[in-house]
Scaffold this motif. Structure first.
Motif, PDB file in Angstrom:
ATOM      1  N   ASN A 116       0.839  -1.199   0.000  1.00  0.00           N
ATOM      2  CA  ASN A 116       0.000   0.000   0.000  1.00  0.00           C
ATOM      3  C   ASN A 116       0.872   1.247   0.000  1.00  0.00           C
ATOM      4  N   PRO A 117       1.358   1.668  -1.166  1.00  0.00           N
ATOM      5  CA  PRO A 117       2.235   2.840  -1.231  1.00  0.00           C
ATOM      6  C   PRO A 117       1.573   4.135  -0.771  1.00  0.00           C
ATOM      7  N   ASP A 118       0.242   4.142  -0.673  1.00  0.00           N
ATOM      8  CA  ASP A 118      -0.482   5.327  -0.226  1.00  0.00           C
ATOM      9  C   ASP A 118      -0.736   5.328   1.276  1.00  0.00           C
ATOM     10  N   MET A 119      -0.140   4.395   1.994  1.00  0.00           N
ATOM     11  CA  MET A 119      -0.402   4.299   3.432  1.00  0.00           C
ATOM     12  C   MET A 119      -0.023   5.601   4.140  1.00  0.00           C
ATOM     13  N   VAL A 120      -0.783   5.893   5.201  1.00  0.00           N
ATOM     14  CA  VAL A 120      -0.402   6.982   6.090  1.00  0.00           C
ATOM     15  C   VAL A 120       0.226   6.356   7.327  1.00  0.00           C
ATOM     16  N   CYS A 121       0.995   7.130   8.045  1.00  0.00           N
ATOM     17  CA  CYS A 121       1.804   6.578   9.127  1.00  0.00           C
ATOM     18  C   CYS A 121       0.960   5.856  10.174  1.00  0.00           C
ATOM     19  N   ALA A 122      -0.195   6.399  10.524  1.00  0.00           N
ATOM     20  CA  ALA A 122      -1.014   5.791  11.572  1.00  0.00           C
ATOM     21  C   ALA A 122      -1.442   4.375  11.211  1.00  0.00           C
ATOM     22  N   GLU A 123      -1.566   4.097   9.897  1.00  0.00           N
ATOM     23  CA  GLU A 123      -2.019   2.788   9.458  1.00  0.00           C
ATOM     24  C   GLU A 123      -0.987   1.689   9.699  1.00  0.00           C
ATOM     25  N   VAL A 124       0.242   2.051   9.986  1.00  0.00           N
ATOM     26  CA  VAL A 124       1.234   1.036  10.339  1.00  0.00           C
ATOM     27  C   VAL A 124       0.765   0.266  11.572  1.00  0.00           C
ATOM     28  N   GLY A 125       0.114   0.960  12.517  1.00  0.00           N
ATOM     29  CA  GLY A 125      -0.705   0.282  13.495  1.00  0.00           C
ATOM     30  C   GLY A 125      -0.166   0.064  14.886  1.00  0.00           C
ATOM     31  N   TYR A 126       1.107   0.337  15.148  1.00  0.00           N
ATOM     32  CA  TYR A 126       1.641   0.061  16.488  1.00  0.00           C
ATOM     33  C   TYR A 126       1.027   0.967  17.551  1.00  0.00           C
ATOM     34  N   GLY A 127       0.729   2.198  17.211  1.00  0.00           N
ATOM     35  CA  GLY A 127       0.127   3.103  18.184  1.00  0.00           C
ATOM     36  C   GLY A 127      -1.231   2.607  18.641  1.00  0.00           C
ATOM     37  N   HIS A 128      -2.082   2.236  17.690  1.00  0.00           N
ATOM     38  CA  HIS A 128      -3.395   1.702  18.047  1.00  0.00           C
ATOM     39  C   HIS A 128      -3.262   0.391  18.815  1.00  0.00           C
ATOM     40  N   GLN A 129      -2.299  -0.433  18.417  1.00  0.00           N
ATOM     41  CA  GLN A 129      -2.095  -1.714  19.089  1.00  0.00           C
ATOM     42  C   GLN A 129      -1.692  -1.505  20.553  1.00  0.00           C
ATOM     43  N   ALA A 130      -0.760  -0.601  20.786  1.00  0.00           N
ATOM     44  CA  ALA A 130      -0.306  -0.339  22.151  1.00  0.00           C
ATOM     45  C   ALA A 130      -1.413   0.286  22.992  1.00  0.00           C
ATOM     46  N   ASP A 131      -2.192   1.195  22.406  1.00  0.00           N
ATOM     47  CA  ASP A 131      -3.311   1.793  23.142  1.00  0.00           C
ATOM     48  C   ASP A 131      -4.309   0.722  23.575  1.00  0.00           C
TER      49      ASP A 131
END
Length: 239
Positions: A116-131
């Motif tokens: 997904n070359p159009d990904m935005v940084c938040a979509e990488v997902g570690y922040g949501h996972q840790a929350d």
């Protein structure tokens, strides 16, 4: 310490974290009703199917899954590129047993970007996972179980045996290998799962990427953003 017994078992991972290989193992077991990314299905297509019912919100989906698990074992694999807690999923941490899988973002981010070359940084997902992991700990009073993908690949029997003990389910050595093939359960996101479809067990495909966190400024910034969340969860895995 083993988890409290529940028929509803979650595995939360960032995209490209080997979570679908884990789901493939759960399919091979044959003793769980398996759901693949139903919460992200709500985000992407506005609905998700649970048994014969259809949910159109995260709250409704969670209720259906919980009801389904009252007379059977249910396994839900979900990715964390979206914020479910802030979009109707506030009760997720207090429902079922929650486990997590992590993989080094140096490997995850280039793989995600290639898909997904159009990904935005938040979509990488570690922040949501840790929350979510923090909220699970608050709700349960215990640190949730965290699997490292690299350790899973290196020692699958040992890792899965420990996972099963925590989740209160039997360890089935026969489920550590399977016949290659596609599965309807992941049909919505099929292109993302070609490696799993071609696999016969927990293996590490040998891939290189032109864009990495070392040579691509966008990916480097994503790495700097997400590595603290990864290290936070990795400390829990080490425990």
């Amino acid at each position: 310490m083993p988890a409290a017994r529940s028929g509803l078992l979650f595995l939360w991972g960032t995209p490209r974290s080997r979570s679908t290989a884990f789901l493939r193992m759960m399919l091979e077991r044959g003793d769980h009703e398996v759901y693949h990314e139903p919460f992200s299905s709500i985000v992407v297509q506005g609905h998700a199917t649970v048994g014969d019912a259809t949910a159109t919100s995260h709250a409704e989906l969670l209720k259906l899954l919980d009801e389904r698990a009252r007379d059977r074992r249910v396994f839900v694999k979900e990715t964390t590129e979206y914020d479910y807690l802030g979009n109707g999923g506030e009760d997720i941490p207090a429902t079922g047993v929650h486990t997590f899988i992590i993989r080094d973002p140096r490997s995850v981010i280039p793989s995600h970007y290639a898909m997904n070359p159009d990904m935005v940084c938040a979509e990488v997902g570690y922040g949501h996972q840790a929350d979510l992991a923090r909220r699970v700990r608050e709700a349960s009073g215990a640190t949730p179980y965290v699997v490292e993908a690299e350790t899973l690949i290196a020692a699958p029997a040992e890792v899965i045996r420990g996972y099963c003990e925590h989740a209160g389910i039997p360890f089935l050595a026969s489920a550590l290998s399977w016949q290659p093939g596609d599965h309807r359960v992941w049909s919505r996101t099929r292109p993302w799962h070609r490696d799993v479809a071609n696999s016969s067990g927990f293996t590490e495909p040998q891939r290189t990427y032109a864009d990495t966190v070392e040579n691509n400024p966008k990916l480097a910034e994503c790495y700097r953003c997400h590595v603290p969340h990864y290290e936070f969860l990795r400390a829990w895995a080490a425990r």
